[in-house]
Design a protein around this motif. Sequence first.
Motif, PDB file in Angstrom:
ATOM      1  N   GLN A   1      -1.978  -0.132   3.803  1.00  0.00           N
ATOM      2  CA  GLN A   1      -2.701  -0.221   4.752  1.00  0.00           C
ATOM      3  C   GLN A   1      -3.873  -0.976   4.978  1.00  0.00           C
ATOM      4  O   GLN A   1      -4.433  -1.818   5.671  1.00  0.00           O
ATOM      5  N   ALA A   2      -4.725  -0.694   3.858  1.00  0.00           N
ATOM      6  CA  ALA A   2      -5.891  -1.678   3.869  1.00  0.00           C
ATOM      7  C   ALA A   2      -5.751  -2.934   3.500  1.00  0.00           C
ATOM      8  O   ALA A   2      -6.485  -3.877   4.066  1.00  0.00           O
ATOM      9  N   LYS A   3      -4.846  -3.387   2.882  1.00  0.00           N
ATOM     10  CA  LYS A   3      -4.359  -4.716   2.498  1.00  0.00           C
ATOM     11  C   LYS A   3      -3.328  -5.331   3.451  1.00  0.00           C
ATOM     12  O   LYS A   3      -3.258  -6.560   3.139  1.00  0.00           O
ATOM     13  N   ALA A   4      -2.874  -4.584   4.226  1.00  0.00           N
ATOM     14  CA  ALA A   4      -2.061  -5.193   5.120  1.00  0.00           C
ATOM     15  C   ALA A   4      -0.711  -5.583   4.482  1.00  0.00           C
ATOM     16  O   ALA A   4      -0.316  -6.631   4.837  1.00  0.00           O
ATOM     17  N   SER A   5      -0.279  -4.818   3.282  1.00  0.00           N
ATOM     18  CA  SER A   5       1.048  -5.353   2.954  1.00  0.00           C
ATOM     19  C   SER A   5       2.094  -4.408   2.830  1.00  0.00           C
ATOM     20  O   SER A   5       1.913  -3.429   3.840  1.00  0.00           O
TER      21      SER A   5
ATOM     22  N   GLU B   1      -0.780   7.346  -2.100  1.00  0.00           N
ATOM     23  CA  GLU B   1      -1.808   6.472  -2.435  1.00  0.00           C
ATOM     24  C   GLU B   1      -1.476   4.900  -2.251  1.00  0.00           C
ATOM     25  O   GLU B   1      -2.334   4.290  -1.655  1.00  0.00           O
TER      26      GLU B   1
ATOM     27  N   ASP C   1       4.102  -1.465   8.378  1.00  0.00           N
ATOM     28  CA  ASP C   1       2.724  -1.614   9.048  1.00  0.00           C
ATOM     29  C   ASP C   1       2.061  -0.206   8.707  1.00  0.00           C
ATOM     30  O   ASP C   1       2.752   0.691   7.898  1.00  0.00           O
ATOM     31  N   GLY C   2       0.843  -0.029   8.946  1.00  0.00           N
ATOM     32  CA  GLY C   2       0.125   1.187   8.669  1.00  0.00           C
ATOM     33  C   GLY C   2       0.316   2.354   9.082  1.00  0.00           C
ATOM     34  O   GLY C   2      -0.439   3.355   8.766  1.00  0.00           O
TER      35      GLY C   2
ATOM     36  N   ARG D   1      -1.828   4.014   1.389  1.00  0.00           N
ATOM     37  CA  ARG D   1      -3.128   3.947   1.736  1.00  0.00           C
ATOM     38  C   ARG D   1      -3.568   2.636   1.463  1.00  0.00           C
ATOM     39  O   ARG D   1      -4.428   1.768   2.370  1.00  0.00           O
ATOM     40  N   LEU D   2      -3.234   2.020   0.358  1.00  0.00           N
ATOM     41  CA  LEU D   2      -3.753   0.566  -0.369  1.00  0.00           C
ATOM     42  C   LEU D   2      -2.991  -0.365   0.900  1.00  0.00           C
ATOM     43  O   LEU D   2      -3.644  -1.318   0.851  1.00  0.00           O
TER      44      LEU D   2
END
Length: 709
Positions: free
Chosen positions: A265-269, A259, A369-370, A262-263
């Motif tokens: 990847q969405a926030k680029a953190s 989880e 990275d994602g 996934r977050l």
Amino acid sequence: MAKRNIVIFFISMSLVLLLALGVYASNRLLTQWLLVRGLEQAFIPHKNDIRDILQTLEEKRKRQPPAHLSGLRLSTPETSSPHLRPDQFARLKDSLQLNSGTSAVVDAAVVFTGAPDPVGGVPDWYENNLLLSPDDLTKARAALTSNKALTAIPDMTWYGRFGAHAIMVFRPEDASEAMPGLLVLVTQSELLTSLAQPMRSITAAVGGLCLASFVFAGILLWMRFHDQVRTNRNIQYLAHHDTLTGLPNRAVFNARLNEALRLAQAKASNIGVMLIDVDKFKEINDTHGHGIGDVFLQIVGERLTTVFANHLVARLSGDEFAVMLTTTSDTGRMTRLATEMIAATAAPCVIDGREIKLSLSIGIARATDGSWRATRLLHCADLALYRAKHSGRSTFSWYTPELDAEAKKRKEIENGLIKALKFDQFHLAYQPQYSLKDGSLKGYEALIRWEHPSKGTIRPDVFVPIAEDTGLIEEIGTWVLNRACFEAAHWENTERRVAVNMSAAQFVAGESHKRVAQALQNSQLDPKRLEIEITESLLISNTDAVIETLRQIRDLGVSIAMDDFGTGYSSLSYLSLFPFDKIKIDKAFVQNLGKDASTDAIVTSIVGLGRSLDVTITAEGVETEEQAILLSAAGCDLVQGFMFGKPDTVEKHEANFPVFPLNTSGGRWFPQIQAARQSSQKTALPPKLSQYATRMTKAVDTPPSEPSA
């Protein structure tokens, strides 16, 4: 779980509603029954009076001319209304003197049920709002056709509301078809009022019993439900937490990591993961017991949660923990946290008065990275952990791409080891052991070699650690033992001894002596020619069981040697626990011999200790003649090293024997050789070795007995 609770709630509310409806319905039905009984009991004494009135009406009906005759009449025709005439009604009321006050006559109607065109229809009591239920008159007409002379019909709606009136139906049981029936409208409010108090008491009793039953059933259901909820809660907790430390388990960590990725990847953190392994935890379990080991793991978990208070800490397996870093994922902060965790292990654990050193190895990986997945991130952290453990432990290591190549190489070696065992790619090389007294060849140490079909010779220091990590060392060690015994049994010189190393990873307490016995039996080797070399690390774990197994091996006639003596922490204490036959001085001391005063003192002390205990002393790693001279001066018994022969076949060593001229005149071997050569440059002995050499020179005429090795 929430849906199930909602269903149970609605079922409970339905039961409560049904209970209330049941109590209300029972109240209404019981009231109706009491009304019927009360009305009938009040009118039964007047049945004969009413019968007389009905007979009068019957006779009058018979005297009335047929309705189809026509002609002149002097009187007006009687109305067809069902209501009694005033005089008839007055007579009825006079005859029905209800002195009890239970009911009073309001109206009456006559119904001729047997006539084709009966006089009297349906009274207008309902239209005049004297009755609540429209079914009362229907029930009354039906009661006229029954065989019952007196029937009471209370006015009650379907939902239980009582009206102020009731209908009394009269028709004698033996009445003819011409005799009419009488419907009397009476009041029932007085009777209802008199029944109110008893009905309230009865209803309260019934309601109380029902409520008590419901409460009791509810308590039982609640207890069952509560136990089930508690059990489900415990199951949920056990499914997501480690029972020993209370930390989240592997399943929770993997789910949270997926989880978080996934977050991220969405926030680029970025996300960081640390894998933490307790160093030498097996030794703690074996030395102090599993109970102490469990408490030790709990302490480790507490220290981890203290340092990583704002991050997810989980226990993945027996002695492996993991930390997920989301809010602190840059390399600087992660490095600082790892350093703080290593520093937190400085304070030892004290359990039941025992002080146990805490050491952790940490592997760190970071998703940048994602494209990263949880399995990949954990794999990289595991590679970093492997490097940390093989870098001296009690440290941390970052993942680098080079580790993948190393892991691939280790995997290739692991697979190659399996094939090597299957296709017999191993062979033994032997290093000779010479006596420093006379230069005679006493025996050989068996050393394993691996000839890979494509990679050539692979050194033992490369594949042995991998074999120990993967568990293949046990099978490889058994192969070495059997092959060494078999080959030694076929040597031409039956006096030569063979030494076989047995590492802590392959030694199994209670089993290893059986393997030694099996190897001796299969090879028919004399047990006195076999020597088993162990290291101090073997004795640290489960000392009592190991010593017992060593005694069983020694009872077979096999010699036991302690290898790498002096490199551990408790070598001297282990000498008091088990009488070793030989002590081997580690090559680290031999290399510094004559260069460092402390090393000279250690070697002299080891030799002196061996003399006191009547134990043979062997020095390994001897590469120069100066080292041999110093060891000879110190009184060492046996030497082995490149100076006397590199690991090779026994045939070559036997062909090269003796490597130096033998000593036949007594005394020490190498001092005499040095003197015989009349070298202009003599070897200067350090003070410690010089003192010992002086004592040895005085004892030349009475040399020590031949070493047992």
